[in-house]
Write an enzyme that holds these catalytic residues in place. Structure first.
Site, PDB file in Angstrom:
ATOM      1  N   LYS A  66     -46.406  -8.883 -28.932  1.00  0.00           N
ATOM      2  CA  LYS A  66     -45.152  -8.184 -29.230  1.00  0.00           C
ATOM      3  C   LYS A  66     -44.146  -9.045 -30.000  1.00  0.00           C
ATOM      4  O   LYS A  66     -43.417  -8.531 -30.849  1.00  0.00           O
ATOM      5  CB  LYS A  66     -44.508  -7.652 -27.941  1.00  0.00           C
ATOM      6  CG  LYS A  66     -45.296  -6.509 -27.309  1.00  0.00           C
ATOM      7  CD  LYS A  66     -44.597  -5.957 -26.084  1.00  0.00           C
ATOM      8  CE  LYS A  66     -45.493  -4.949 -25.369  1.00  0.00           C
ATOM      9  NZ  LYS A  66     -44.826  -4.332 -24.228  1.00  0.00           N
ATOM     10  N   ASP A 102     -40.057   0.216 -25.211  1.00  0.00           N
ATOM     11  CA  ASP A 102     -40.275  -0.078 -23.782  1.00  0.00           C
ATOM     12  C   ASP A 102     -39.020   0.183 -22.954  1.00  0.00           C
ATOM     13  O   ASP A 102     -39.081   0.806 -21.895  1.00  0.00           O
ATOM     14  CB  ASP A 102     -40.693  -1.541 -23.604  1.00  0.00           C
ATOM     15  CG  ASP A 102     -42.116  -1.796 -24.074  1.00  0.00           C
ATOM     16  OD1 ASP A 102     -42.950  -0.882 -23.959  1.00  0.00           O
ATOM     17  OD2 ASP A 102     -42.389  -2.909 -24.547  1.00  0.00           O
TER      18      ASP A 102
END
Ligand code: ATR
Length: 268
Positions: A66, A102
């Protein structure tokens, strides 16, 4: 032509994203397919390039890439910049847009699925790694009255808290939590994956509070501890589905209904 998407990670065999996005596509009538790509640990950028060259339209990025995805993309969104991590890539002709869904997925699970009011609440965020970084700004922007970041390595928590100006966010070690209680206690550490739990003092869960573990599909020691303390508990399955729905929306401009997919995933 069918549009192609994929989740890129290492390992990625366990990922539920292909199943979730396939369900979203079916339910919304989108002509797309969604696969999985295991990139070598040193080969993230190359794997993305190959997928783009093969006609990929976008990708989800999972551990451990990420942060690399954040550096790779040419246009990070505001929430990706706050998280300094990207879980969603959108391939335009010349640009690669990067976003992080997220945190908004967590906020939506807490508020829409679990009926929790974030505005005005006190939140203990455990951990200061990638998972906590993605969650912090969306929780603060949802109106939390106060957020305390607790981490085993205090400087990491302090650095994370310092990133977010204009909100009541402080950092501390677990030993400083004695005597405090929180409406929401969110575990963003990876301790549970090793069967461990960060040392929480008794009374950290406010009456009527919620203990939330971002890990999904298993009873972590943190959830067991919270259950024993008599508070409501929840794992991260809803966050997983909600972050996926937000990615899907970014790619397709259509917001899928998450309730049926979440219920099916919980049954599996
Ligand atoms: P992720 O991207 O999944 O958040 P990470 O960046 O490695 O992974 O962060 C893991 C987090 O879990 C960190 O906050 C880590 O604490 P440290 O910063 O002190 O390392 C926390 N963590 C992992 N194992 C832990 C344990 N046994 N007890 C307490 N915290 C733990």
């Amino acid at each position: 032509m069918t549009d192609r998407y994929a989740v890129i990670g290492n390992p990625v065999a366990h990922s539920k994203s292909p199943w979730i996005h396939t369900e979203f596509a079916r339910a919304t009538g989108q002509d797309m397919e969604y696969g999985r790509i295991e990139a070598p640990l040193e080969g993230f950028a190359r794997a993305v390039e190959e997928f783009r060259a093969a006609g990929g339209r976008g990708a989800n990025v999972t551990l451990p890439f990420k942060q690399q995805a954040f550096r790779y993309c040419t246009a990070p969104s505001a929430r990706a910049q706050l998280a300094q991590a990207v879980n969603t890539l959108i391939f335009d002709r010349d640009a690669v847009r990067g976003d992080n869904t997220d945190g908004v997925g967590l906020v939506r699970d807490l508020s829409a699925n679990l009926g929790r009011r974030i505005a005005g609440s006190t939140i203990l965020l455990m951990g200061a790694g990638g998972a906590a970084q993605g969650a912090l700004a969306p929780l603060a922007q949802a109106g939390a009255a106060r957020i305390v970041i607790a981490n085993r390595t205090l400087p990491r928590a302090q650095a994370l808290a310092a990133r977010l100006a204009g909100f009541d966010v402080t950092a501390c070690g677990y030993e400083s939590l004695a005597g405090q209680s929180f409406d929401l206690v969110i575990n963003a550490t990876s301790a549970g994956l090793e069967g461990a739990v960060a040392p929480l003092p008794e009374g950290v869960f406010a009456r009527g509070g919620l203990a939330y573990d971002m890990v999904y599909g298993r009873e972590t020691p943190f959830l067991a501890l919270a259950r024993a303390a008599g508070v409501e508990v929840c794992d991260g399955t809803g966050m997983l589905v909600e972050q996926a729905a937000e990615s899907f929306f970014l790619w397709r401009g259509v917001r899928p209904d998450t309730a049926a997919v979440l219920a099916a995933l919980r049954r599996r």
